[in-house]
Motif scaffolding. Structure first.
Motif, PDB file in Angstrom:
ATOM      1  N   PHE A   1       0.844  -1.188   0.000  1.00  5.95           N
ATOM      2  CA  PHE A   1       0.000   0.000   0.000  1.00  5.95           C
ATOM      3  C   PHE A   1       0.883   1.244   0.000  1.00  5.95           C
ATOM      4  O   PHE A   1       1.913   1.292   0.666  1.00  5.95           O
ATOM      5  N   ASN A   2       0.459   2.239  -0.752  1.00  2.29           N
ATOM      6  CA  ASN A   2       1.225   3.471  -0.918  1.00  2.29           C
ATOM      7  C   ASN A   2       1.150   4.321   0.355  1.00  2.29           C
ATOM      8  O   ASN A   2       0.069   4.747   0.756  1.00  2.29           O
ATOM      9  N   PRO A   3       2.278   4.602   1.010  1.00  2.29           N
ATOM     10  CA  PRO A   3       2.235   5.379   2.250  1.00  2.29           C
ATOM     11  C   PRO A   3       1.828   6.837   2.049  1.00  2.29           C
ATOM     12  O   PRO A   3       1.452   7.516   3.005  1.00  2.29           O
ATOM     13  N   GLN A   4       1.874   7.337   0.810  1.00  5.09           N
ATOM     14  CA  GLN A   4       1.524   8.728   0.536  1.00  5.09           C
ATOM     15  C   GLN A   4       0.054   8.932   0.220  1.00  5.09           C
ATOM     16  O   GLN A   4      -0.443  10.056   0.281  1.00  5.09           O
ATOM     17  N   THR A   5      -0.656   7.834  -0.116  1.00  2.00           N
ATOM     18  CA  THR A   5      -2.070   7.975  -0.499  1.00  2.00           C
ATOM     19  C   THR A   5      -2.993   6.988   0.210  1.00  2.00           C
ATOM     20  O   THR A   5      -4.202   7.012  -0.010  1.00  2.00           O
ATOM     21  N   SER A   6      -2.444   6.107   1.032  1.00  7.41           N
ATOM     22  CA  SER A   6      -3.238   5.057   1.651  1.00  7.41           C
ATOM     23  C   SER A   6      -3.009   5.024   3.153  1.00  7.41           C
ATOM     24  O   SER A   6      -1.870   5.124   3.630  1.00  7.41           O
ATOM     25  N   ARG A   7      -4.096   4.874   3.906  1.00 10.22           N
ATOM     26  CA  ARG A   7      -3.997   4.743   5.362  1.00 10.22           C
ATOM     27  C   ARG A   7      -3.156   3.531   5.738  1.00 10.22           C
ATOM     28  O   ARG A   7      -2.301   3.593   6.626  1.00 10.22           O
TER      29      ARG A   7
END
Length: 399
Positions: A78-84
């Motif tokens: 999961f993308n740390p910049q766009t996903s919780r």
């Protein structure tokens, strides 16, 4: 056993990707999914001599002592910049794997093919490129040659063509560059069917693994994560309802040779578990456990003079089939999945089959907010299999 495990594994595979796709639609070009990775592993292993066929004979020879399996896998983060999930767990990865196991004795155990889910993450960074990681695998393996008293009486560990697969690995991961990564480590594997078919001694492997991984998309695990509210410890309450089938062995007297009882028996249960979230990784608490086992304490109700295929039993009183206990639980929480372990004792029980010290291991897959599927396994005295726990649950009060 075959249909229940395969159906559940397919659900667990499909739902995470449906969730990711839905989130992707909402976020436009800022995808919540990153680091799409293909990997290939080789896993040589030693087969532990835990039961009849696997133990040395009088000459010290073992028909089955080694195994080897290649694994082809796909994973994502999961993308740390766009996903919780990415912001909370930047190094966690999850995906699907397929393997083929060679036991070197085709006529004894077969060559099972395994479809499984996996998840792993970093335990510690050793250098900028080297890390110490863990990974679990869970799935279903098909293609076993099962026990048959006429055709293959020596094939004692396996009672079904399809068995559950559980694996835990500890790895050293070396990031060669932005695309390539090398891994090496040790792992342990357990195959069994949860007593849905007998015999069920299971097969246990201890071995190593080496692998190579290639990332198709950008891996921005170390990028600055999106801003999120500070984690707040607190209580949550899990309610789980589960069911399964199992088989039983009849013992005429203590110490006698057991006789398989034809057919299967139903098991249903309910767990109510107040759990405290200490941090983003750990929940712990106590659980009230209730279980009805149609086959519990059946031996003492045997109808005299009936044996083999015509063996009969009187119906036990309800109190002989019902049990209630308390157990202590700890749970590892990660994106999508949680792994729960418990240790408990029945406090309400009326016979040797229910008056037990029991242990549970369960995998939860959160399908929508608060709701989860569960695949669990109950043991007694840490080594005797009791029953599967295939269930649905909901977590109340936990944000």
């Amino acid at each position: 056993m075959r249909h229940s495990i395969i159906a559940l594994i397919l659900l667990l595979i499909v739902l995470p990707f449906r969730s990711a796709a839905a989130e992707n639609e909402k976020s436009g070009n800022n995808s919540p999914i990153t680091a799409h990775t293909l990997s290939f592993d080789l896993r040589p292993a030693w087969v532990a001599p835990t039961s009849g066929l696997l133990k040395p004979n009088e000459y010290g020879e073992r028909p089955v002592s080694g195994a080897f399996s290649p694994h082809l896998r796909y994973s994502f983060k999961f993308n740390p910049q766009t996903s919780r999930e990415g912001a909370l767990y930047p190094h966690a990865y999850q995906g699907i794997g397929l393997s083929y196991t060679q036991f070197f004795k085709e006529t004894l155990l077969g060559h099972p093919v395994t479809l499984y889910l996996f998840q792993g993450s970093r335990i510690a960074s050793i250098t900028d490129k080297l890390s110490f990681d863990y990974e679990w695998n869970f799935g279903a393996s098909a293609g076993w040659k099962k026990f048959n008293p006429l055709d293959n009486p020596m094939r004692g560990p396996i009672g079904s063509h399809v068995n559950a697969y559980i694996n835990l690995s500890f790895l050293l991961s070396y990031q060669v560059n932005n695309r390539w990564k090398l891994t090496a480590g040790i792992d342990g594997t357990h195959y069994s069917n949860g007593n849905t078919h007998l015999p069920n001694s299971g097969v246990n492997l201890l071995g190593g693994r080496i692998g190579v991984a290639y990332t198709l998309g950008e891996d921005n695990s170390d990028a600055k994560p999106m801003e999120m509210p500070k984690f707040k410890p607190g209580m949550g309450y899990d309610i789980t309802v589960y069911g399964a089938t199992r088989q039983r062995v009849y013992f005429e007297y203590e110490g006698s040779i057991g006789e398989y009882i034809p057919g299967s028996f139903g098991v249903v249960g309910l767990n109510f578990s107040p759990m405290y979230s200490f941090n983003k990784y750990l929940r712990a608490g106590i659980s009230a456990d209730f279980q009805y086992d149609e086959s519990a304490n059946l031996s003492k109700y045997h109808v005299e003079g009936t044996y083999d295929e015509d063996i009969k039993f009187y119906r036990q009183p309800f109190k002989e089939r019902f049990s209630a206990g308390l157990s202590l639980h700890a749970e590892l929480t990660m994106p999508i999945f949680s792994i729960n372990i418990g240790v408990g004792r029945n406090l309400i029980a009326s016979g040797p089959d229910t008056r037990i010290f029991y242990q549970t291991l369960a995998l939860k897959a959160y399908i929508v907010k608060g709701a989860y599927l569960q695949v669990g396994y109950q043991l007694r005295n840490f080594h005797n299999p009791n029953n599967l726990m295939l269930g649905l649950g909901y977590t109340f009060g936990r944000k």
